[in-house]
Design an enzyme around this catalytic site. Structure first.
Site, PDB file in Angstrom:
ATOM      1  N   GLU A 209     -10.907  -8.436   0.118  1.00 57.86           N
ATOM      2  CA  GLU A 209     -11.543  -8.255  -1.193  1.00 57.86           C
ATOM      3  C   GLU A 209     -12.644  -9.268  -1.478  1.00 57.86           C
ATOM      4  O   GLU A 209     -13.655  -8.935  -2.090  1.00 57.86           O
ATOM      5  CB  GLU A 209     -10.487  -8.295  -2.306  1.00 57.86           C
ATOM      6  CG  GLU A 209      -9.519  -7.129  -2.233  1.00 57.86           C
ATOM      7  CD  GLU A 209      -8.487  -7.164  -3.328  1.00 57.86           C
ATOM      8  OE1 GLU A 209      -8.839  -6.930  -4.492  1.00 57.86           O
ATOM      9  OE2 GLU A 209      -7.311  -7.450  -3.029  1.00 57.86           O
TER      10      GLU A 209
ATOM     11  N   HIS B 143       7.933  -8.967  19.010  1.00 52.85           N
ATOM     12  CA  HIS B 143       8.646  -7.847  19.624  1.00 52.85           C
ATOM     13  C   HIS B 143       7.798  -6.585  19.680  1.00 52.85           C
ATOM     14  O   HIS B 143       8.302  -5.518  19.987  1.00 52.85           O
ATOM     15  CB  HIS B 143       9.950  -7.608  18.855  1.00 52.85           C
ATOM     16  CG  HIS B 143      10.825  -8.828  18.871  1.00 52.85           C
ATOM     17  ND1 HIS B 143      11.722  -9.090  19.886  1.00 52.85           N
ATOM     18  CD2 HIS B 143      10.873  -9.903  18.048  1.00 52.85           C
ATOM     19  CE1 HIS B 143      12.309 -10.265  19.660  1.00 52.85           C
ATOM     20  NE2 HIS B 143      11.802 -10.775  18.540  1.00 52.85           N
TER      21      HIS B 143
ATOM     22  N   LYS C 267     -10.805   4.354  -8.116  1.00 58.78           N
ATOM     23  CA  LYS C 267     -10.061   4.530  -9.366  1.00 58.78           C
ATOM     24  C   LYS C 267     -10.778   5.549 -10.258  1.00 58.78           C
ATOM     25  O   LYS C 267     -10.148   6.394 -10.889  1.00 58.78           O
ATOM     26  CB  LYS C 267      -9.909   3.192 -10.105  1.00 58.78           C
ATOM     27  CG  LYS C 267      -8.877   2.254  -9.462  1.00 58.78           C
ATOM     28  CD  LYS C 267      -8.724   0.947 -10.240  1.00 58.78           C
ATOM     29  CE  LYS C 267      -7.663   0.062  -9.597  1.00 58.78           C
ATOM     30  NZ  LYS C 267      -7.475  -1.240 -10.242  1.00 58.78           N
TER      31      LYS C 267
HETATM   32  C1  F6R Z   1      -8.793  -6.765  -7.792  1.00 58.32           C
HETATM   33  C2  F6R Z   1      -7.472  -6.682  -7.180  1.00 58.32           C
HETATM   34  C3  F6R Z   1      -6.800  -5.344  -7.096  1.00 58.32           C
HETATM   35  C4  F6R Z   1      -6.062  -4.984  -8.414  1.00 58.32           C
HETATM   36  C5  F6R Z   1      -5.353  -3.628  -8.285  1.00 58.32           C
HETATM   37  C6  F6R Z   1      -4.467  -3.292  -9.479  1.00 58.32           C
HETATM   38  O1  F6R Z   1      -9.158  -8.127  -7.925  1.00 58.32           O
HETATM   39  O2  F6R Z   1      -6.979  -7.661  -6.724  1.00 58.32           O
HETATM   40  O3  F6R Z   1      -5.893  -5.410  -6.020  1.00 58.32           O
HETATM   41  O4  F6R Z   1      -5.117  -5.987  -8.699  1.00 58.32           O
HETATM   42  O5  F6R Z   1      -6.291  -2.624  -8.091  1.00 58.32           O
HETATM   43  O6  F6R Z   1      -5.168  -3.453 -10.686  1.00 58.32           O
HETATM   44  P1  F6R Z   1      -4.466  -4.264 -11.876  1.00 58.32           P
HETATM   45  O7  F6R Z   1      -4.210  -5.630 -11.303  1.00 58.32           O
HETATM   46  O8  F6R Z   1      -5.450  -4.287 -12.967  1.00 58.32           O
HETATM   47  O9  F6R Z   1      -3.218  -3.524 -12.217  1.00 58.32           O
END
Ligand code: F6R
Length: 358
Positions: free
Chosen positions: A241, A257, A351
């Site tokens: 990320e 293993h 998303k």
């Molecule tokens: C972004 C990150 C992602 C979010 C994930 C869930 O920095 O680390 O892994 O954490 O998409 O989103 P939230 O944390 O808002 O529920």
């Protein structure tokens, strides 16, 4: 490869990091101390009477705090702890479960969907978020919620997403003495931050040195099972990320293993890999022996091998210092790669497309 940025040139580092990821990493020890206070001062918490298991529910940067707490606390709490990263919860959870719902944004669909299951199963829900639909639903269902500060990337809010929950659990009476240990950890991280921060020059700064070593390579992180396997997964996600590179992880002894054999045929690709081992200082166990032998065997197969032995007076200190080092290295590697460490555009895009599908 083009000439990388000079990691000691703090002006340029600032310009290349408009979202302030490096500053957020440097601020982590302070965040940890604040997170503990937030949990301790939470206005309302679920009743602890009859709780016999703890389930953390979340995704990505919001879920790994659960892994950390599980690795540190499951043995001392003396009750099963689990982490759930999906739309559904297993039916064995019920009224005896403290279900800690963690979503930094409060709008992650898997987490919101799992909340339906927690309601159906009658779990005792505690919500940790900055707002969003999760907070709305917590309020509508009269579930206690701890509201943490916004404005960060979830992965940069790990102090809030782990320690606030732990401090709340301590106030509920489920654990004892952890908050004191965690404050000590936050204090010790400050010294590490000075060693690894941007103002510490390359010749003395191991985080900058390791980032340089990783340029153009694929990091593969192997952690000793338990808490350092959790740290290995955090490193992998931070490389993905922050640095925007592929990265992989596995745990010892299990990788002895299977995965160890896989570096045999595709020589050209294996040479692109830097294997990083995360082990504990003064570990005299059989697994520690395996780290040495495995590192030796891989030296002939992959592009480079780094063995890190983390120290610290407590397990909490060791785990968090391993995590903190990985956060620094991944942020420096982003800057060496010429990418902005903060945005995760493809996650946002995915998303949005999921939301548009309805
Ligand atoms: C972004 C990150 C992602 C979010 C994930 C869930 O920095 O680390 O892994 O954490 O998409 O989103 P939230 O944390 O808002 O529920």
């Amino acid at each position: 490869m083009q000439e990388p940025v000079n990691l000691d040139d703090v002006m340029t580092l600032g310009e290349m990091d408009p979202g302030g990821m490096l500053a957020a990493v440097e601020d982590f020890p302070r965040q940890c101390a604040e997170a503990l206070n937030l949990g301790r001062e939470a206005p309302e918490l679920p009743d602890a009477e009859g709780i016999s298991r703890v389930a953390f529910v979340g995704m990505g940067g919001s879920a790994i705090g659960g892994d950390i707490l599980r690795a540190l606390l499951e043995d001392v709490v003396g009750m099963p702890m689990s982490v759930h990263r999906s739309y559904r919860l297993p039916s064995l959870l019920g009224p005896d479960t403290l279900a800690v719902f963690v979503s930094y944004s409060g709008n992650t669909e898997e987490t919101l969907s799992a909340l339906d299951d927690a309601i159906y199963l009658g779990c005792r829900v505690l919500v940790l978020t900055t707002g969003g639909k999760l907070l709305e639903r917590a309020r509508a269902n009269r579930y206690p919620a701890v509201v943490i500060p916004g404005g960060l990337q979830p992965r940069a809010a790990l102090g809030y997403l782990s320690l606030t929950a732990a401090a709340a659990m301590e106030r509920m009476g489920l654990i004892q003495g952890f908050v004191r240990v965690a404050h000590g950890m936050a204090e010790s991280l400050r010294a590490k931050g000075e060693e690894w921060g941007r103002l510490s020059p390359l010749e003395k700064n191991f985080a900058k040195q390791l980032a340089l070593r990783l340029r153009g390579k694929i990091p593969v992180i192997y952690g000793v099972e338990g808490m350092l396997a959790v740290a290995a997964y955090r490193w992998k996600c931070q490389f993905n990320e922050n640095s925007k590179v592929p990265a992989f992880h596995h745990a010892l002894p299990e990788m002895n293993h299977n995965e160890i054999v896989g570096w045999h045929v595709l020589d050209e690709y294996s040479r692109k890999v830097e294997a990083i081992f995360l082990a504990e200082e003064d570990d005299a166990s059989r697994v520690a022996k395996r780290v040495e032998i495995t590192a030796d065997l891989l030296r002939e197969k992959v592009g480079g091998v780094t063995v890190l032995r983390v120290g610290g007076d407590t397990r909490t200190e060791r785990l968090f210092s391993a995590v903190h080092l990985g956060d620094f290295v991944s942020a420096y590697l982003a800057l060496l790669n010429g990418v902005d460490p903060t945005p995760v555009e493809v996650i946002t895009l995915l998303k949005e497309r999921m939301a548009a599908e309805g």
